[in-house]
Design a protein around this motif. Sequence first.
Motif, PDB file in Angstrom:
ATOM      1  N   ILE A 146       0.841  -1.196   0.000  1.00  0.00           N
ATOM      2  CA  ILE A 146       0.000   0.000   0.000  1.00  0.00           C
ATOM      3  C   ILE A 146       0.874   1.243   0.000  1.00  0.00           C
ATOM      4  O   ILE A 146       0.690   2.181  -0.778  1.00  0.00           O
ATOM      5  CB  ILE A 146      -0.926  -0.035   1.236  1.00  0.00           C
ATOM      6  CG1 ILE A 146      -1.961  -1.130   1.014  1.00  0.00           C
ATOM      7  CG2 ILE A 146      -1.532   1.335   1.493  1.00  0.00           C
ATOM      8  CD1 ILE A 146      -3.142  -1.077   1.888  1.00  0.00           C
ATOM      9  N   HIS A 147       1.872   1.242   0.879  1.00  0.00           N
ATOM     10  CA  HIS A 147       2.801   2.356   1.061  1.00  0.00           C
ATOM     11  C   HIS A 147       3.456   2.779  -0.261  1.00  0.00           C
ATOM     12  O   HIS A 147       3.748   3.957  -0.453  1.00  0.00           O
ATOM     13  CB  HIS A 147       3.851   1.856   2.047  1.00  0.00           C
ATOM     14  CG  HIS A 147       4.789   2.864   2.565  1.00  0.00           C
ATOM     15  ND1 HIS A 147       4.390   4.024   3.175  1.00  0.00           N
ATOM     16  CD2 HIS A 147       6.146   2.882   2.596  1.00  0.00           C
ATOM     17  CE1 HIS A 147       5.474   4.703   3.563  1.00  0.00           C
ATOM     18  NE2 HIS A 147       6.530   4.030   3.205  1.00  0.00           N
ATOM     19  N   CYS A 196       0.794   4.732  -2.412  1.00  0.00           N
ATOM     20  CA  CYS A 196      -0.060   5.654  -1.675  1.00  0.00           C
ATOM     21  C   CYS A 196       0.103   7.082  -2.179  1.00  0.00           C
ATOM     22  O   CYS A 196       1.206   7.529  -2.485  1.00  0.00           O
ATOM     23  CB  CYS A 196       0.309   5.595  -0.198  1.00  0.00           C
ATOM     24  SG  CYS A 196      -0.597   6.767   0.809  1.00  0.00           S
ATOM     25  N   ARG A 232      -0.112   9.671  -0.483  1.00  0.00           N
ATOM     26  CA  ARG A 232       0.550  10.522   0.513  1.00  0.00           C
ATOM     27  C   ARG A 232       2.043  10.218   0.624  1.00  0.00           C
ATOM     28  O   ARG A 232       2.734  10.751   1.495  1.00  0.00           O
ATOM     29  CB  ARG A 232      -0.106  10.326   1.883  1.00  0.00           C
ATOM     30  CG  ARG A 232      -1.567  10.761   1.892  1.00  0.00           C
ATOM     31  CD  ARG A 232      -2.210  10.571   3.257  1.00  0.00           C
ATOM     32  NE  ARG A 232      -3.644  10.831   3.148  1.00  0.00           N
ATOM     33  CZ  ARG A 232      -4.294  11.713   3.912  1.00  0.00           C
ATOM     34  NH1 ARG A 232      -3.674  12.378   4.848  1.00  0.00           N
ATOM     35  NH2 ARG A 232      -5.588  11.891   3.739  1.00  0.00           N
ATOM     36  N   ARG A 233       2.535   9.338  -0.246  1.00  0.00           N
ATOM     37  CA  ARG A 233       3.914   8.879  -0.117  1.00  0.00           C
ATOM     38  C   ARG A 233       4.935  10.010  -0.198  1.00  0.00           C
ATOM     39  O   ARG A 233       5.968   9.981   0.483  1.00  0.00           O
ATOM     40  CB  ARG A 233       4.205   7.819  -1.192  1.00  0.00           C
ATOM     41  CG  ARG A 233       5.619   7.275  -1.189  1.00  0.00           C
ATOM     42  CD  ARG A 233       5.942   6.612   0.142  1.00  0.00           C
ATOM     43  NE  ARG A 233       7.347   6.246   0.207  1.00  0.00           N
ATOM     44  CZ  ARG A 233       7.812   5.030  -0.029  1.00  0.00           C
ATOM     45  NH1 ARG A 233       6.992   4.054  -0.322  1.00  0.00           N
ATOM     46  NH2 ARG A 233       9.099   4.776   0.038  1.00  0.00           N
ATOM     47  N   TYR A 239       5.493  11.270   3.079  1.00  0.00           N
ATOM     48  CA  TYR A 239       6.290  10.344   3.887  1.00  0.00           C
ATOM     49  C   TYR A 239       7.769  10.573   3.619  1.00  0.00           C
ATOM     50  O   TYR A 239       8.575  10.715   4.534  1.00  0.00           O
ATOM     51  CB  TYR A 239       5.905   8.893   3.561  1.00  0.00           C
ATOM     52  CG  TYR A 239       6.823   7.881   4.188  1.00  0.00           C
ATOM     53  CD1 TYR A 239       6.630   7.460   5.501  1.00  0.00           C
ATOM     54  CD2 TYR A 239       7.907   7.360   3.478  1.00  0.00           C
ATOM     55  CE1 TYR A 239       7.491   6.549   6.084  1.00  0.00           C
ATOM     56  CE2 TYR A 239       8.767   6.455   4.054  1.00  0.00           C
ATOM     57  CZ  TYR A 239       8.560   6.046   5.358  1.00  0.00           C
ATOM     58  OH  TYR A 239       9.418   5.156   5.939  1.00  0.00           O
ATOM     59  N   CYS A 285       1.268  12.613   5.446  1.00  0.00           N
ATOM     60  CA  CYS A 285       1.329  11.155   5.654  1.00  0.00           C
ATOM     61  C   CYS A 285       0.856  10.763   7.059  1.00  0.00           C
ATOM     62  O   CYS A 285       1.099  11.463   8.038  1.00  0.00           O
ATOM     63  CB  CYS A 285       2.765  10.701   5.438  1.00  0.00           C
ATOM     64  SG  CYS A 285       3.090   9.043   5.991  1.00  0.00           S
ATOM     65  N   LEU A 286       0.193   9.612   7.165  1.00  0.00           N
ATOM     66  CA  LEU A 286      -0.408   9.167   8.422  1.00  0.00           C
ATOM     67  C   LEU A 286       0.476   8.182   9.198  1.00  0.00           C
ATOM     68  O   LEU A 286       0.023   7.507  10.119  1.00  0.00           O
ATOM     69  CB  LEU A 286      -1.768   8.521   8.130  1.00  0.00           C
ATOM     70  CG  LEU A 286      -2.782   9.496   7.526  1.00  0.00           C
ATOM     71  CD1 LEU A 286      -3.870   8.749   6.785  1.00  0.00           C
ATOM     72  CD2 LEU A 286      -3.375  10.380   8.609  1.00  0.00           C
ATOM     73  N   TYR A 287       1.746   8.113   8.802  1.00  0.00           N
ATOM     74  CA  TYR A 287       2.694   7.158   9.409  1.00  0.00           C
ATOM     75  C   TYR A 287       2.712   7.235  10.933  1.00  0.00           C
ATOM     76  O   TYR A 287       2.612   6.225  11.627  1.00  0.00           O
ATOM     77  CB  TYR A 287       4.073   7.488   8.839  1.00  0.00           C
ATOM     78  CG  TYR A 287       5.194   6.589   9.228  1.00  0.00           C
ATOM     79  CD1 TYR A 287       5.254   5.280   8.770  1.00  0.00           C
ATOM     80  CD2 TYR A 287       6.250   7.064  10.020  1.00  0.00           C
ATOM     81  CE1 TYR A 287       6.323   4.474   9.089  1.00  0.00           C
ATOM     82  CE2 TYR A 287       7.324   6.250  10.335  1.00  0.00           C
ATOM     83  CZ  TYR A 287       7.356   4.968   9.880  1.00  0.00           C
ATOM     84  OH  TYR A 287       8.419   4.165  10.191  1.00  0.00           O
ATOM     85  N   CYS A 299      -0.335   4.375  10.668  1.00  0.00           N
ATOM     86  CA  CYS A 299      -0.709   3.791   9.381  1.00  0.00           C
ATOM     87  C   CYS A 299       0.121   2.537   9.101  1.00  0.00           C
ATOM     88  O   CYS A 299       1.336   2.542   9.214  1.00  0.00           O
ATOM     89  CB  CYS A 299      -0.500   4.804   8.262  1.00  0.00           C
ATOM     90  SG  CYS A 299      -0.854   4.133   6.637  1.00  0.00           S
ATOM     91  N   GLY A 323       0.243   1.006   6.212  1.00  0.00           N
ATOM     92  CA  GLY A 323       0.527   0.891   4.780  1.00  0.00           C
ATOM     93  C   GLY A 323       1.895   0.294   4.477  1.00  0.00           C
ATOM     94  O   GLY A 323       2.034  -0.508   3.562  1.00  0.00           O
ATOM     95  N   PRO A 324       2.931   0.651   5.261  1.00  0.00           N
ATOM     96  CA  PRO A 324       4.254   0.091   4.982  1.00  0.00           C
ATOM     97  C   PRO A 324       4.341  -1.409   5.272  1.00  0.00           C
ATOM     98  O   PRO A 324       5.330  -2.036   4.914  1.00  0.00           O
ATOM     99  CB  PRO A 324       5.176   0.861   5.938  1.00  0.00           C
ATOM    100  CG  PRO A 324       4.448   2.114   6.257  1.00  0.00           C
ATOM    101  CD  PRO A 324       3.001   1.750   6.236  1.00  0.00           C
ATOM    102  N   VAL A 351      -6.889   5.466   3.514  1.00  0.00           N
ATOM    103  CA  VAL A 351      -5.879   6.525   3.621  1.00  0.00           C
ATOM    104  C   VAL A 351      -6.322   7.772   2.853  1.00  0.00           C
ATOM    105  O   VAL A 351      -6.101   8.899   3.296  1.00  0.00           O
ATOM    106  CB  VAL A 351      -4.505   6.010   3.136  1.00  0.00           C
ATOM    107  CG1 VAL A 351      -3.501   7.154   3.042  1.00  0.00           C
ATOM    108  CG2 VAL A 351      -3.973   4.932   4.071  1.00  0.00           C
TER     109      VAL A 351
HETATM  110  S1  SF4 Z   1       2.545   5.524   5.895  1.00  0.00           S
HETATM  111 FE1  SF4 Z   1       0.405   5.275   5.211  1.00  0.00          FE
HETATM  112  S2  SF4 Z   1      -0.289   7.348   4.686  1.00  0.00           S
HETATM  113 FE2  SF4 Z   1       1.954   7.408   4.777  1.00  0.00          FE
HETATM  114  S3  SF4 Z   1       2.631   7.046   2.685  1.00  0.00           S
HETATM  115 FE3  SF4 Z   1       2.620   5.051   3.708  1.00  0.00          FE
HETATM  116  S4  SF4 Z   1       0.605   4.188   3.274  1.00  0.00           S
HETATM  117 FE4  SF4 Z   1       0.480   6.384   2.804  1.00  0.00          FE
END
Ligand code: SF4
Lengths: 227, 370
Positions: free
Chosen positions: B230-231, B234, B236-237, B240, B259-261, B265, B267-268, B287
Motif C-alpha cells: 500500500i505504502h 499511496c 501521501r507517499r 512520507y 502522511c499518516l505514518y 498507518c 501501509g508500509p 488513507v
Molecule cells: S505511511 Fe500510510 S499514509 Fe503514509 S505514505 Fe505510507 S501508506 Fe500512505
Amino acid sequence: MLRRLYVWEIPVRLTHWVNVLSIVVLSFTGYYIGNPWILVSAREWYGPYFMGIVRFTHFVFAFIFVASLLLRTYWAFVGNAWASWRNLFPFLTAEGRKSLGDALKYYLFLRREPPEVVGHNALAGLTYAVIVFLYFLQTFTGFALLGEVNTEGIWYKLTGWVFVFVSNQVLRQIHHLIMWLLIAFAVHHVYAAMLIDNEEGNGLMSSIFSGFKFVHASLLKKVNNKG
Amino acid sequence: MNDFSPGLENVLARQGVTRRDFLKFCSAMAATLVLPTRYVERIADALATVKRPPLVWLEFQDCAGCSEAFLRASRPSVGDIVLDILSVNYHETIMAPAGKAAVKSLDDTVKEGGYLVVVEGSIPTKDNGIYCTIGGRTALDIAKQVCGKAAATLTVGACAFYGGWPNATPNPTGAVGVKDAVPGITLLNLPGCPPNPVNITATVVHYLTFGSLPATDQLGRPLFAYGTRIHDNCERRAHYDAGEYVEEWGDDHARAGWCLYKMGCKGPATFHNCPTVRYNDGTSWPVGAGHGCVGCSEVAFWDTMSPFYRRLPNVAGFGVEAQADQIGLGIVGGVAAAFAAHGVVSAIRARQQPLARHESDGVSAEGKEG
Ligand code: SF4
C-alpha cells in the motif's frame, strides 16, 4: 614487570571501529525511521526528501556493517589466537570454564583478582557470542524488512520465507528491541573496558587503537611456550 | 471483433447492460488483473461463451460484511454480469430457498461437482467445532465436504484467510482459516476486511477466461491484488519521503493531507491494491479518506497490526501500553545504573585492596612507583 605485546591485529581493530560507527549511525537513523521526531522545513535542500535520505543512509550503513561482519567472521578463522572464534565459546575447554567462573566471581565481588588473560576474559568472550547472535538476528530482520519492499529481489528470495511464520510487524518490533539491547551492551562494554584498564593497568583502552596490550612477563612466557 | 454470444447478450440486454458497458467491464477487469489491453477481447470472448460454472458461497463465523461488499459491487454492474455468468446455487444470505430446499441445492451441487466455492468466515475447531453449526452440521464438517470436492476454493475476507477476528487472541473458539481447516485443496485467498469486490470479480473472471486461478504469493494471495505494498502506491507517499507527518488527528498537517505514518498507518506493512483500485466504485479508500491503513489483508492483523494508532505492536507481558522502544530505553537505563553502582564499589575496592600482582610489581593503588 609488564611487557608490550601485539594482540589486536589490524582487521580486528578496523572491524571494531567500523562496527561502532555503523551501530551509532544505524541506531540514530533507525530510531528516526521508527519515530520521525524531527520536522524539517521543506525549504532546506534536504527537506523534500528527508525521510528518504535517512532511510538511504540506514541502508548504506547496513551494508557497511554486514561487510564488516563478514570480514570479522573470516578473520575469526585465519587471525591470531585472540581473534579466533574459539574465544566465543570458553565453556568448551576446562581452562575456559575455570576462567569463566573466576571472571564471574570477580565481577560479583567474590574474588579480588581478575583472571589474568592476554585477549578477552572468558566472560567477555561469552558475551560476544550473544552479541554476534544479536548481530545476526538484527541483520536478518533488517534485510527481511528491506527485502519485503521488492518481492522480486534477491533479499526477498533469501529472507521472504520468514513471513510465513512471523508477521512483518513482529519482525519490526524485534528489530527495535535488539537495537536497545545493543545500546545496553555498548554501555556495559565501555564500562567493563574502563574497569579492567583501571584495575590491571594493561592499556586495554588504548589497545583497541594501537593493538598493543601490556601483560605480565610471567603470562607472556606462558603464551610464548604455547605458541 | 469477437463474436458476441447471443445468449449472454440477451441476458444482459434484458437487464439494461449494453455491449459498450460489457466491454467497459472487460477493460476494467483486464486492468485490475494487470493484463495488457489485448486481453480485453479474450476476456470478452470467454465471458460471452463460457458455460456458467455453479458456485456455492459458504458463510461460517462471519459478519456477512464480505457478502455485503460483494453485493454492493457496482463497477459496470457486477451484480448483473458476474451473478449472471455464475450460477449461484447456494448463498445463505441472499438465496431464495430456505430450510430443507436450501440444503438440497447445496447437496445437489456437491454431488454434481465441478463447482466453485467461496468461503466467508472462520471455522471453529475447538470442542469438535460446535461453536458454528448449520443445519446440525459443524462448519468444519461442511467445509471439509464442500471444499474438498470443489474445482477451486476462494476465501474472501480475513476470517476465511487465517481466522480473522474470531482468531484474535485469546481465540476462544479455536477459529482457523480454510487453509488450516481443509489442507491440501486448490485454494486462493482474497483477504481484507472486507476484501475489495473488484478483486473477487477479477479472480472469477481470470478463472473463467484462462481456466486457472491467478498466480499467488506464498500466502496464497493473488499477486495482481496483493503483489505491492500500500505504502508504495499511496498518494501521501511524497509526504512520507519528505518527513511530513500528521501528528494529531485534525491538526494542520492532517488538513494538508500529510502522511499518516505517525498515526499508526500500516501501509508500509500491508500488501493490497487499495490505493489503485479503491473502494465503492473507485470513490475512495481509508488513507484517501484520512485514516491510516489497519493492515486488514495481513495474517493476524488484529493481533499484530494493533494498536491501530501506533507504529508498533505492544510487547506481550509488559502491560497494555508498553512498546518496544520504551522497554528498550528502560533496559539501557537499568544497565547504566547497575554499572554505575558496580563502578563505585569497584573503585572503593581498588583503593582498599590493591591487586596482588601490582604489589609484586611495586605499584601502589595510587599508581605511584614504590
Ligand atoms: S505511511 Fe500510510 S499514509 Fe503514509 S505514505 Fe505510507 S501508506 Fe500512505
